[in-house]
Design a protein around this motif. Structure first.
Motif: not given
Length: 78
Positions: A1-13
């Protein structure tokens, strides 16, 4: 089963965007924020903790968050 991708998993600079669980990154080319280098990290692999992120889902979220960053920070690449 795959894990959902959510915005809080990212760092944007200004230097780019990173998906922390997989180590996937996008680094824009100097002076051209809409093109750059993608490092896939461990996208598509089962991680040690059992999570598995589908590459197309990570890339779609990465693109969405990057566009949002550019829209909110137009001076970042001028």
């Amino acid at each position: 089963m795959t894990t959902p991708v959510t915005p809080d998993q990212f760092v944007v600079t200004m230097e780019g965007i990173a998906h922390l669980p997989t180590g996937a990154t996008f680094t824009p080319h100097f002076g051209s924020p809409n093109s750059g280098t993608i490092y896939k990290g461990q996208m598509g692999s089962v991680l040690k903790n059992g999570e598995e992120y589908q590459p197309h889902e990570v890339e779609q979220m990465m693109e969405r968050l990057w566009i949002e960053y550019l829209t909110e920070n137009p001076e970042a690449f001028t």
